[in-house]
Design an enzyme around this catalytic site. Structure first.
Site, PDB file in Angstrom:
ATOM      1  N   CYS A  71      42.717  26.474  42.369  1.00  0.00           N
ATOM      2  CA  CYS A  71      44.134  26.820  42.334  1.00  0.00           C
ATOM      3  C   CYS A  71      44.350  28.156  41.620  1.00  0.00           C
ATOM      4  O   CYS A  71      43.919  28.326  40.469  1.00  0.00           O
ATOM      5  CB  CYS A  71      44.928  25.725  41.627  1.00  0.00           C
ATOM      6  SG  CYS A  71      46.679  26.138  41.388  1.00  0.00           S
ATOM      7  N   CYS A  74      46.557  27.896  38.107  1.00  0.00           N
ATOM      8  CA  CYS A  74      46.074  27.259  36.888  1.00  0.00           C
ATOM      9  C   CYS A  74      45.592  28.332  35.914  1.00  0.00           C
ATOM     10  O   CYS A  74      45.274  29.455  36.318  1.00  0.00           O
ATOM     11  CB  CYS A  74      44.935  26.296  37.216  1.00  0.00           C
ATOM     12  SG  CYS A  74      45.473  24.766  38.018  1.00  0.00           S
ATOM     13  N   HIS A 118      48.566  21.327  36.531  1.00  0.00           N
ATOM     14  CA  HIS A 118      48.498  21.363  37.989  1.00  0.00           C
ATOM     15  C   HIS A 118      49.098  20.115  38.629  1.00  0.00           C
ATOM     16  O   HIS A 118      49.627  20.171  39.747  1.00  0.00           O
ATOM     17  CB  HIS A 118      47.038  21.511  38.419  1.00  0.00           C
ATOM     18  CG  HIS A 118      46.838  21.563  39.907  1.00  0.00           C
ATOM     19  ND1 HIS A 118      46.917  22.734  40.630  1.00  0.00           N
ATOM     20  CD2 HIS A 118      46.588  20.574  40.811  1.00  0.00           C
ATOM     21  CE1 HIS A 118      46.714  22.476  41.914  1.00  0.00           C
ATOM     22  NE2 HIS A 118      46.513  21.174  42.054  1.00  0.00           N
ATOM     23  N   ASN A 158      60.127  25.668  46.607  1.00  0.00           N
ATOM     24  CA  ASN A 158      59.745  24.848  47.754  1.00  0.00           C
ATOM     25  C   ASN A 158      58.742  23.813  47.267  1.00  0.00           C
ATOM     26  O   ASN A 158      57.779  24.171  46.588  1.00  0.00           O
ATOM     27  CB  ASN A 158      59.067  25.690  48.843  1.00  0.00           C
ATOM     28  CG  ASN A 158      59.955  26.790  49.379  1.00  0.00           C
ATOM     29  OD1 ASN A 158      61.174  26.707  49.290  1.00  0.00           O
ATOM     30  ND2 ASN A 158      59.352  27.816  49.936  1.00  0.00           N
ATOM     31  N   HIS A 169      50.359  23.563  43.101  1.00  0.00           N
ATOM     32  CA  HIS A 169      50.719  23.722  41.690  1.00  0.00           C
ATOM     33  C   HIS A 169      52.235  23.879  41.568  1.00  0.00           C
ATOM     34  O   HIS A 169      52.865  24.584  42.364  1.00  0.00           O
ATOM     35  CB  HIS A 169      50.022  24.965  41.125  1.00  0.00           C
ATOM     36  CG  HIS A 169      50.049  25.050  39.639  1.00  0.00           C
ATOM     37  ND1 HIS A 169      48.954  24.811  38.848  1.00  0.00           N
ATOM     38  CD2 HIS A 169      51.058  25.367  38.782  1.00  0.00           C
ATOM     39  CE1 HIS A 169      49.278  24.980  37.573  1.00  0.00           C
ATOM     40  NE2 HIS A 169      50.564  25.306  37.517  1.00  0.00           N
ATOM     41  N   HIS A 171      55.473  25.356  41.144  1.00  0.00           N
ATOM     42  CA  HIS A 171      55.885  26.749  41.013  1.00  0.00           C
ATOM     43  C   HIS A 171      57.082  27.016  41.907  1.00  0.00           C
ATOM     44  O   HIS A 171      57.408  26.246  42.806  1.00  0.00           O
ATOM     45  CB  HIS A 171      54.746  27.697  41.398  1.00  0.00           C
ATOM     46  CG  HIS A 171      54.479  27.760  42.874  1.00  0.00           C
ATOM     47  ND1 HIS A 171      53.869  26.733  43.564  1.00  0.00           N
ATOM     48  CD2 HIS A 171      54.756  28.714  43.812  1.00  0.00           C
ATOM     49  CE1 HIS A 171      53.765  27.052  44.852  1.00  0.00           C
ATOM     50  NE2 HIS A 171      54.305  28.250  45.023  1.00  0.00           N
ATOM     51  N   GLN A 173      59.623  30.687  43.327  1.00  0.00           N
ATOM     52  CA  GLN A 173      59.546  32.113  43.606  1.00  0.00           C
ATOM     53  C   GLN A 173      60.885  32.781  43.315  1.00  0.00           C
ATOM     54  O   GLN A 173      61.925  32.108  43.211  1.00  0.00           O
ATOM     55  CB  GLN A 173      59.157  32.350  45.066  1.00  0.00           C
ATOM     56  CG  GLN A 173      57.795  31.788  45.441  1.00  0.00           C
ATOM     57  CD  GLN A 173      57.397  32.159  46.857  1.00  0.00           C
ATOM     58  OE1 GLN A 173      57.279  33.343  47.197  1.00  0.00           O
ATOM     59  NE2 GLN A 173      57.200  31.152  47.696  1.00  0.00           N
TER      60      GLN A 173
END
Length: 351
Positions: A71, A74, A118, A158, A169, A171, A173
Site C-alpha cells: 500500500c 501506509c 490501513h 470515495n 487505505h 483516504h 482527495q
C-alpha cells in the site's frame, strides 16, 4: 495542531498534520528514486454543454489495487518505501502522483490519508481524529483558494471497490479546480436566480424547509442531516451547518466541535444499512462530496453554503444502482427508492 511541510523525491509537496507538538516528521527523507512528477494534464471546454473536461492520459499508469503489504499510503518501513516517508503519522496530505489537474492550465490534486492504520475506515476514527481531518481540510482549503490558478476547492472521499476505489487505505482527495465544476456552476446560477426572485438565500430556505420535514435523519445544535426532497441516489444524505458558511475556513469553534459526532454517526448509519454476513456493520460503498463556494463566480462567496452530499451506489443487499441510458446519456435520474423511506432506513441504521 502542528503542521509539517516537506518534499517528496520527485518534487511534490507532502504535509503532515498532528494534533499536538509531537515529532517533527519532516526529518524523514523520501529515499525512492522517482522520476519527476506528472504535470501535463489539460483542461478542454465542451462548447455544447458549457463545461470543462480534464484530460489526463498519464492516469492510465496509476497504482491499481495493490495488495495490503504494498500500500502506498501506509507509513514507510526499512523494507518498504511509500508515499509517506515517516514511520507513522496522524493525517498526511500530498500532491497526487497521477493528478487529473495541475498542468499548464492550473489546478492541483491532493491525496488526504486520514490515518496510518490501513485497516480502518473513516467511520472507525475517533472524534479527535476526525477533528484533525477537519482542520486539515480547512487549512488546505484556505491555502489552495489563495492560489491564483485555483477557483474551487473540492474535498471528497470515495470508499469501496463498487465506487471505483483502487486503494483500500482510508483516504480522500482534494481537487483544486482552475474552473467552476459543472454541478457547482449550476448551483451558483440557481442561488443567484433565487436571490433575484425572492431576496433570500436559496440554501437557507432549503435547509429551513427540510428541517421541518420527515426526511431529517439527525441533528445537533450546529448541524443537520437529511435526505433531500429530490434525492437522485437510493440512499443519499446531505449535511449542513445550521449557520451558513462558504467553506471550511469559516466554521467557528462551536461548529467544529459539533462536527465529528454527527459526521461519524451519519457514516455509521450508511454502514448499518447493509450489515455484514456475521450480522455486524457492513462497509457500504459511498461518496462523500464536500461543496464549498468557488472564487470568481459572481455572488458565490455570499450565496453558496458549505455542505456534504453523501450517497451510495448500493440500492439493496447485493444490488448496485447502475447509471442507465437516461441517467448516463441525458443526466435524467430516476431513483429506486423514495427519499422518505431512505430517511427512515438511515434513522434506524445507526450504531
Amino acid at each position: 495542531m502542528k503542521k509539517t511541510v516537506t518534499t517528496l523525491a520527485d518534487g511534490r509537496e507532502l504535509i503532515y498534520y498532528d494534533a499536538g507538538d509531537g515529532e517533527a516528521r519532516g526529518g524523514y527523507p523520501d529515499r525512492r528514486p522517482l522520476e519527476p512528477a506528472h504535470r501535463n494534464a489539460q483542461t478542454r471546454f465542451d462548447e455544447l454543454q458549457g463545461e470543462w473536461v480534464a484530460i489526463a492520459a498519464h492516469r492510465q499508469d496509476r497504482t491499481y489495487k495493490p495488495p495490503a503489504d504494498q500500500c502506498p499510503l501506509c507509513p514507510s518501513t526499512e523494507d518498504r518505501l511509500t508515499e509517506i516517508p515517516a514511520p507513522d503519522y496522524e493525517v498526511a496530505v500530498f500532491e497526487n502522483r497521477f493528478p487529473s489537474l495541475g498542468g499548464p492550465d492550473g489546478g492541483r490534486c491532493e491525496v488526504v490519508a486520514f490515518t496510518s492504520d490501513h485497516d480502518k475506515s473513516f467511520a472507525d476514527l475517533s472524534e479527535d481524529e476526525v477533528a484533525l481531518v477537519l482542520e486539515a481540510w480547512a487549512d488546505r482549503t484556505g491555502e489552495l483558494l489563495a492560489r491564483p490558478d485555483v477557483t474551487q476547492v473540492y474535498c471528497f472521499e470515495n470508499r469501496g471497490e463498487e465506487i471505483g476505489v483502487t486503494l483500500s487505505h482510508p483516504h480522500g482527495q482534494i481537487y483544486a479546480f482552475p474552473y467552476v465544476a459543472p454541478k457547482m456552476d449550476r448551483a451558483v446560477s440557481r442561488a443567484a436566480a433565487h436571490r433575484a426572485r425572492t431576496g433570500r438565500n436559496l440554501f437557507d430556505d432549503m435547509v429551513e424547509r427540510e428541517a421541518a420535514d420527515e426526511r431529517v435523519i439527525e441533528q445537533n445544535e450546529h448541524w443537520i442531516a437529511f435526505t433531500p426532497y429530490a434525492a437522485r441516489w437510493p440512499y443519499e444524505a446531505h449535511l449542513y451547518p445550521k449557520r451558513r458558511v462558504a467553506d471550511f475556513t469559516e466554521l467557528d469553534d462551536a461548529q467544529r466541535a459539533a462536527f465529528a459526532p454527527i459526521y461519524l454517526s451519519l457514516l455509521r448509519r450508511f454502514d448499518g444499512l447493509f450489515p455484514a454476513a456475521d450480522g455486524g456493520p457492513g462497509r457500504t460503498p459511498y461518496i462523500s462530496a464536500w461543496h464549498q463556494a468557488p472564487k470568481r463566480a459572481p455572488g458565490a462567496q455570499t450565496e453558496v453554503a458549505l455542505h456534504a452530499e453523501i450517497f451510495t451506489v448500493r440500492r439493496a443487499p447485493g444490488k448496485l444502482k447502475y447509471l442507465a441510458g437516461a441517467e448516463s446519456g441525458m443526466g435524467a435520474f430516476a431513483s429506486d427508492t423514495t427519499p422518505e423511506s431512505a430517511a427512515i432506513a438511515l434513522r434506524g441504521a445507526g450504531r
